[in-house]
Design a protein around this motif. Structure first.
Motif, short mmCIF file in Angstrom:
data_model
loop_
_atom_site.label_atom_id
_atom_site.label_comp_id
_atom_site.label_asym_id
_atom_site.label_seq_id
_atom_site.Cartn_x
_atom_site.Cartn_y
_atom_site.Cartn_z
N GLU A 206 97.48 -2.35 57.63
CA GLU A 206 98.49 -2.45 56.55
C GLU A 206 99.15 -3.53 56.08
OE1 GLU A 206 98.53 -0.16 54.18
OE2 GLU A 206 98.08 1.70 54.65
N ALA B 250 96.32 -1.42 46.36
CA ALA B 250 96.89 -0.91 47.58
C ALA B 250 96.09 -0.40 48.71
CB ALA B 250 97.85 0.35 46.95
N ASP B 251 96.84 0.14 49.75
CA ASP B 251 96.26 0.55 50.95
C ASP B 251 95.41 -0.09 51.73
OD1 ASP B 251 95.44 2.54 52.90
OD2 ASP B 251 95.07 4.02 51.49
N ASN C 170 92.64 3.92 45.54
CA ASN C 170 93.69 2.93 46.13
C ASN C 170 93.84 1.83 45.18
OD1 ASN C 170 93.40 4.14 48.55
ND2 ASN C 170 91.70 2.84 49.32
N ALA D 130 104.70 0.92 42.71
CA ALA D 130 103.98 0.28 41.49
C ALA D 130 103.83 1.16 40.46
CB ALA D 130 102.53 -0.23 41.95
N ASN E 5 97.45 6.56 39.80
CA ASN E 5 96.20 5.75 40.46
C ASN E 5 94.87 5.87 39.35
OD1 ASN E 5 94.46 7.92 41.37
ND2 ASN E 5 95.92 8.11 43.02
N LYS F 14 97.11 -2.35 40.51
CA LYS F 14 97.87 -2.98 41.48
C LYS F 14 96.84 -2.56 42.81
CE LYS F 14 102.39 -4.49 40.18
NZ LYS F 14 102.55 -5.72 40.63
N LYS G 44 105.77 4.33 53.32
CA LYS G 44 104.74 5.07 53.95
C LYS G 44 105.02 5.38 55.48
CE LYS G 44 100.18 4.30 53.05
NZ LYS G 44 99.01 3.74 53.10
N MET H 175 107.23 -0.57 50.49
CA MET H 175 106.38 -1.13 49.46
C MET H 175 107.18 -1.23 48.07
SD MET H 175 102.83 0.19 50.78
CE MET H 175 103.50 1.76 50.74
N VAL I 198 99.95 -4.65 45.43
CA VAL I 198 101.16 -3.91 46.05
C VAL I 198 101.99 -4.69 46.83
CG1 VAL I 198 102.35 -2.02 46.75
CG2 VAL I 198 100.43 -1.70 45.08
#
Length: 336
Positions: free
Chosen positions: A105, A209-210, A197, A148, A152, A207, A87, A145, A117
């Motif tokens: 983050e 995330a974000d 997310n 994963a 999503n 998982k 990212k 990261m 994540v």
């Protein structure tokens, strides 16, 4: 040259260690990963939770753009031979908000859990411009990261052709609840839980995330918290009413969002229709919630789902179940 991210910034205070900046090459393997982190002269309790504040740009290869937004760009790449997500956080019009999002983050960077994540490395250095796009002056930082999965939960709910059976919905919900339990036990609230997310791995494991909207509870409770609460972001359809009112931030806000996400899993419909401002006003003033009168809540186990969602959406945060109770309810009422 190491980036100016101190390792101790994001580690729990109970370590009580004075540490320098992480350095690599990397020497110790994590379970389920070939990526390694430095452990020389570091306490074992710390080593298993460490992420690197150094990105070895020459090891970042095969970049493929897979997403973009107001925050910047996301790439799929390889790092030390392992597939990762990268990212690149860019400076938006609101420079302070961009910087806050980048640091947020990393709130959970020191945590390791199968339903979160994993952060591998992060840097505020401006290297990698040629590979990742953007000029140095527009970049806040870069985060590497674990990769994963390709899908999503949002895509699974609204784009998948096959139906989502109740067993799958409960399994996905339980994964999210386990992620929340671990976050909350470590004093972190996510504040932007929604299907987009939640990454679904090839093995069907969810998982979370974000973490760009996340907060550490200890910081929320400090004397400047009232000003900080006014800056909380998140997605309005999933935001708890107390956050809309600018009130205290607690883990219960994530439970509210969990309820909206579970409702989406069960119905495969958007939670609201209409103008944003009308919805926000109705959620606060008239206790507007996603519709619980749909057929899915009347047939079979529907009434149990309806009761659970009603508790998750209580206007009083203290009346909502915590993440541990969510897991208990899911396992007892909806055994898989």
């Amino acid at each position: 040259m190491p980036s100016p991210i101190p390792v101790t910034r994001l580690l729990p205070r109970d370590f009580g260690l004075k540490l320098g900046v992480c350095s690599s090459p990397l020497t110790k393997h994590f379970e389920h990963s070939t990526l390694r982190v430095p452990v020389n002269a570091i306490h074992a309790k710390l080593a298993c939770r460490l992420w690197s504040s150094v990105i070895h740009w020459r090891e970042l290869c095969d970049l493929e753009s897979i997403g973009s937004g107001g925050f910047g760009l996301v790439f799929k790449a390889t790092y030390f031979g392992e597939i990762v997500a990268v990212k690149r956080v860019k400076c938006a019009k609101n420079k302070l908000a961009s910087r806050q999002s980048f640091w947020a983050e990393l709130n959970a960077a020191h945590l390791r859990h199968e339903n979160l994540v994993r952060v591998i490395a992060a840097s505020t250095q401006s290297n990698g411009d040629e590979q990742l796009g953007g000029c140095s002056s527009s970049v806040i930082g870069t985060i590497i990261m674990e990769y994963a999965g390709d899908v999503n939960l949002q895509q699974l709910i609204y784009s998948a052709a096959e139906p989502l059976c109740t067993e799958s919905c409960v399994r996905y919900a339980a994964d999210v609840a386990r992620a929340l339990r671990h976050l909350h036990a470590n004093g972190i609230v996510h504040l932007d839980l929604k299907p987009a997310n939640v990454i679904v791995s090839p093995g069907g494991v969810c998982k979370l995330a974000d973490f760009g909207c996340s907060l550490k509870v200890e910081l929320v409770l400090d004397r400047d918290s009232s000003a900080r609460r006014m800056e909380i972001g998140g997605t309005y359809t999933h935001r708890a009413p107390e956050l809309l009112r600018g009130e205290e931030v607690t883990p219960a806000a994530d439970v509210y969002s969990f309820g909206v996400t579970l409702w989406q899993l069960l119905t495969r419909e958007p939670p609201y229709e209409g103008e944003r401002q009308h919805i926000l006003y109705a959620v606060v003033a008239f206790n507007l919630r996603p519709d619980l009168n749909k057929h899915v809540f009347t047939a079979g186990q529907g009434s149990s789902f309806k009761e659970l969602l009603s508790r998750c959406w209580s206007a009083e945060p203290s009346q909502r179940p915590n993440a541990e109770q969510l897991l208990t309810d899911l396992s007892m009422e909806f055994p898989t």
